[in-house]
Scaffold this motif. Structure first.
Motif, PDB file in Angstrom:
ATOM      1  N   CYS A   1       8.507 -16.614  -2.287  1.00  0.00           N
ATOM      2  CA  CYS A   1       8.850 -15.254  -2.733  1.00  0.00           C
ATOM      3  C   CYS A   1       9.911 -15.254  -3.829  1.00  0.00           C
ATOM      4  N   ASN A   2      10.518 -16.413  -4.094  1.00  0.00           N
ATOM      5  CA  ASN A   2      11.530 -16.551  -5.136  1.00  0.00           C
ATOM      6  C   ASN A   2      12.686 -15.570  -4.982  1.00  0.00           C
ATOM      7  N   THR A   3      12.969 -15.187  -3.746  1.00  0.00           N
ATOM      8  CA  THR A   3      14.126 -14.342  -3.467  1.00  0.00           C
ATOM      9  C   THR A   3      14.464 -14.451  -1.988  1.00  0.00           C
ATOM     10  N   GLY A   4      15.704 -14.156  -1.647  1.00  0.00           N
ATOM     11  CA  GLY A   4      16.165 -14.277  -0.278  1.00  0.00           C
ATOM     12  C   GLY A   4      15.959 -13.017   0.537  1.00  0.00           C
ATOM     13  N   ALA A   5      16.286 -13.103   1.815  1.00  0.00           N
ATOM     14  CA  ALA A   5      16.083 -11.987   2.731  1.00  0.00           C
ATOM     15  C   ALA A   5      17.053 -10.839   2.488  1.00  0.00           C
ATOM     16  N   ASP A   6      18.074 -11.062   1.645  1.00  0.00           N
ATOM     17  CA  ASP A   6      19.028  -9.998   1.341  1.00  0.00           C
ATOM     18  C   ASP A   6      18.563  -9.124   0.187  1.00  0.00           C
ATOM     19  N   ALA A   7      17.412  -9.431  -0.407  1.00  0.00           N
ATOM     20  CA  ALA A   7      16.911  -8.673  -1.547  1.00  0.00           C
ATOM     21  C   ALA A   7      16.303  -7.344  -1.099  1.00  0.00           C
ATOM     22  N   ALA A   8      16.189  -6.427  -2.051  1.00  0.00           N
ATOM     23  CA  ALA A   8      15.622  -5.110  -1.764  1.00  0.00           C
ATOM     24  C   ALA A   8      14.193  -5.211  -1.240  1.00  0.00           C
ATOM     25  N   LEU A   9      13.450  -6.210  -1.729  1.00  0.00           N
ATOM     26  CA  LEU A   9      12.078  -6.413  -1.271  1.00  0.00           C
ATOM     27  C   LEU A   9      12.023  -6.559   0.246  1.00  0.00           C
ATOM     28  N   PHE A  10      12.981  -7.293   0.800  1.00  0.00           N
ATOM     29  CA  PHE A  10      12.960  -7.532   2.246  1.00  0.00           C
ATOM     30  C   PHE A  10      13.539  -6.365   3.028  1.00  0.00           C
ATOM     31  N   ARG A  11      14.346  -5.536   2.393  1.00  0.00           N
ATOM     32  CA  ARG A  11      14.781  -4.307   3.061  1.00  0.00           C
ATOM     33  C   ARG A  11      13.590  -3.388   3.278  1.00  0.00           C
ATOM     34  N   VAL A  12      12.656  -3.398   2.317  1.00  0.00           N
ATOM     35  CA  VAL A  12      11.428  -2.599   2.482  1.00  0.00           C
ATOM     36  C   VAL A  12      10.569  -3.191   3.593  1.00  0.00           C
ATOM     37  N   PHE A  13      10.370  -4.507   3.579  1.00  0.00           N
ATOM     38  CA  PHE A  13       9.614  -5.153   4.656  1.00  0.00           C
ATOM     39  C   PHE A  13      10.218  -4.815   6.023  1.00  0.00           C
ATOM     40  N   ARG A  14      11.550  -4.820   6.078  1.00  0.00           N
ATOM     41  CA  ARG A  14      12.262  -4.689   7.344  1.00  0.00           C
ATOM     42  C   ARG A  14      12.298  -3.253   7.857  1.00  0.00           C
ATOM     43  N   ASN A  15      12.412  -2.304   6.961  1.00  0.00           N
ATOM     44  CA  ASN A  15      12.747  -0.941   7.366  1.00  0.00           C
ATOM     45  C   ASN A  15      11.683   0.109   7.066  1.00  0.00           C
ATOM     46  N   CYS A  16      10.665  -0.239   6.316  1.00  0.00           N
ATOM     47  CA  CYS A  16       9.698   0.771   5.884  1.00  0.00           C
ATOM     48  C   CYS A  16       8.272   0.360   6.242  1.00  0.00           C
ATOM     49  N   LYS A  17       7.403   1.348   6.292  1.00  0.00           N
ATOM     50  CA  LYS A  17       5.976   1.061   6.366  1.00  0.00           C
ATOM     51  C   LYS A  17       5.464   0.918   4.941  1.00  0.00           C
ATOM     52  N   TRP A  18       4.786  -0.196   4.696  1.00  0.00           N
ATOM     53  CA  TRP A  18       4.267  -0.449   3.354  1.00  0.00           C
ATOM     54  C   TRP A  18       2.743  -0.429   3.449  1.00  0.00           C
ATOM     55  N   HIS A  19       2.143   0.595   2.865  1.00  0.00           N
ATOM     56  CA  HIS A  19       0.703   0.829   2.995  1.00  0.00           C
ATOM     57  C   HIS A  19       0.273   0.838   4.460  1.00  0.00           C
ATOM     58  N   GLY A  20       1.147   1.385   5.301  1.00  0.00           N
ATOM     59  CA  GLY A  20       0.831   1.533   6.719  1.00  0.00           C
ATOM     60  C   GLY A  20       1.220   0.359   7.595  1.00  0.00           C
ATOM     61  N   TYR A  21       1.723  -0.719   6.991  1.00  0.00           N
ATOM     62  CA  TYR A  21       2.079  -1.913   7.757  1.00  0.00           C
ATOM     63  C   TYR A  21       3.571  -1.926   8.088  1.00  0.00           C
ATOM     64  N   GLU A  22       3.886  -2.067   9.388  1.00  0.00           N
ATOM     65  CA  GLU A  22       5.256  -2.338   9.807  1.00  0.00           C
ATOM     66  C   GLU A  22       5.379  -3.848   9.974  1.00  0.00           C
ATOM     67  N   THR A  23       6.317  -4.444   9.250  1.00  0.00           N
ATOM     68  CA  THR A  23       6.360  -5.905   9.189  1.00  0.00           C
ATOM     69  C   THR A  23       7.698  -6.464   9.655  1.00  0.00           C
ATOM     70  N   ALA A  24       7.689  -7.743   9.964  1.00  0.00           N
ATOM     71  CA  ALA A  24       8.897  -8.477  10.338  1.00  0.00           C
ATOM     72  C   ALA A  24       8.815  -9.865   9.723  1.00  0.00           C
ATOM     73  N   SER A  25       9.971 -10.512   9.581  1.00  0.00           N
ATOM     74  CA  SER A  25      10.023 -11.856   9.023  1.00  0.00           C
ATOM     75  C   SER A  25      10.120 -12.889  10.141  1.00  0.00           C
ATOM     76  N   VAL A  26       9.324 -13.940  10.039  1.00  0.00           N
ATOM     77  CA  VAL A  26       9.387 -15.030  11.007  1.00  0.00           C
ATOM     78  C   VAL A  26      10.807 -15.573  11.111  1.00  0.00           C
ATOM     79  N   TYR A  27      11.473 -15.741   9.957  1.00  0.00           N
ATOM     80  CA  TYR A  27      12.779 -16.404   9.960  1.00  0.00           C
ATOM     81  C   TYR A  27      13.943 -15.464  10.262  1.00  0.00           C
ATOM     82  N   GLU A  28      13.628 -14.240  10.693  1.00  0.00           N
ATOM     83  CA  GLU A  28      14.645 -13.353  11.236  1.00  0.00           C
ATOM     84  C   GLU A  28      14.477 -13.192  12.745  1.00  0.00           C
TER      85      GLU A  28
END
Length: 264
Positions: free
Chosen positions: A67-94
């Protein structure tokens, strides 16, 4: 991104039968650490997720890769806190179960003096349960090849890439009720170095062999150049060093030999 679907296995084995589709999105995102780069990374994820939501709505999805970016990036805040095209997601390494794995403790991109967590596995936690996670190297291998500081790194004979292998096994939640408690246990570190080779360790060895095999030089019909001969010798050395590193565990060594011979 490379996007593909895994279709339902029709065999009547409860723990292996899946829902109709699982979408796997393998990415290598923009590397520029700028606002423009961040925008490109977001669009590079948005496009395949949009496609997945159209062709397989409500089905499991996994986003993985560099992903060429860390978990502190805005991209991962969206993964963590928002539904993206209906998907609620989590990170394996969290996930708490991955706290002692090499990607979390040191990084997944490991070159001398630069250790970063930029390789990630994101999954739709509403439809998938993480069963176990790959920890590619033993503590002894980590101590020998990485040490306790950041001055060591890869590639090397142990790991022929500057990125280490990452991986995880998931159970589709529709089928968890059909599995026994052992099969659907909480996520665990997949290290297992007993004489009786575990399924998880087989996966680790197979993934590592694939990373070595990807370095195999092509065999042309013309007389090989000096560079091609050197690449061929380097490839043979990597295999030799890998087998040597497994000599302490006959079961692992035998499994590796079978992989090399194409029997697995």
């Amino acid at each position: 991104a490379l996007v593909f679907q895994l279709l339902k296995n029709e065999r009547k084995q409860p723990c292996h039968e899946s829902t109709t589709k699982v979408c796997i999105i393998n990415v290598h995102l923009e590397s520029a650490q700028t606002e423009i780069g961040a925008d490109r990374r977001a669009r590079q994820v948005n496009s395949p997720l949009s496609w997945a939501s159209e062709v397989a709505p409500s089905h499991p999805v996994v986003v993985c890769g560099d992903c060429n970016t860390g978990a502190d990036a805005a991209l991962f805040r969206v993964f963590r806190n928002c539904k993206w095209h209906g998907y609620e997601t989590a990170s394996v390494y969290e996930h708490p179960a991955t706290a002692q794995t090499l990607p979390v403790c040191r990084g997944a991109f490991l070159v001398p003096n630069h250790h970063y967590v930029i390789d990630h596995i994101i999954y739709s936690h509403e439809t998938l349960k993480m069963k176990c996670v790959l920890n590619a190297f033993t503590p002894e291998e980590i101590g020998k090849h990485l040490g306790s500081d950041r001055d060591k790194g890869f590639p090397s004979a142990l790991c022929p890439s500057d990125h280490i292998p990452v991986g995880a096994i998931f159970v589709i939640k529709d089928n968890i009720k059909n599995c026994n408690s052992q099969d659907c246990a909480s996520p665990i570190n997949s290290e297992n170095y007993s004489q009786e080779l575990s399924h998880e360790r087989q996966i680790e060895l197979t993934m590592f062999w694939e990373s070595i095999k990807s370095q195999k030089p092509s065999n042309g019909k013309k007389r090989p150049t000096k560079e091609e001969l050197e690449a061929g010798q380097k490839y043979k050395t990597m295999i030799k060093e890998w087998k040597k590193s497994l000599e302490g565990n006959p079961a692992e060594l035998e499994y590796a030999r079978n992989l090399i011979k194409g029997r697995k």
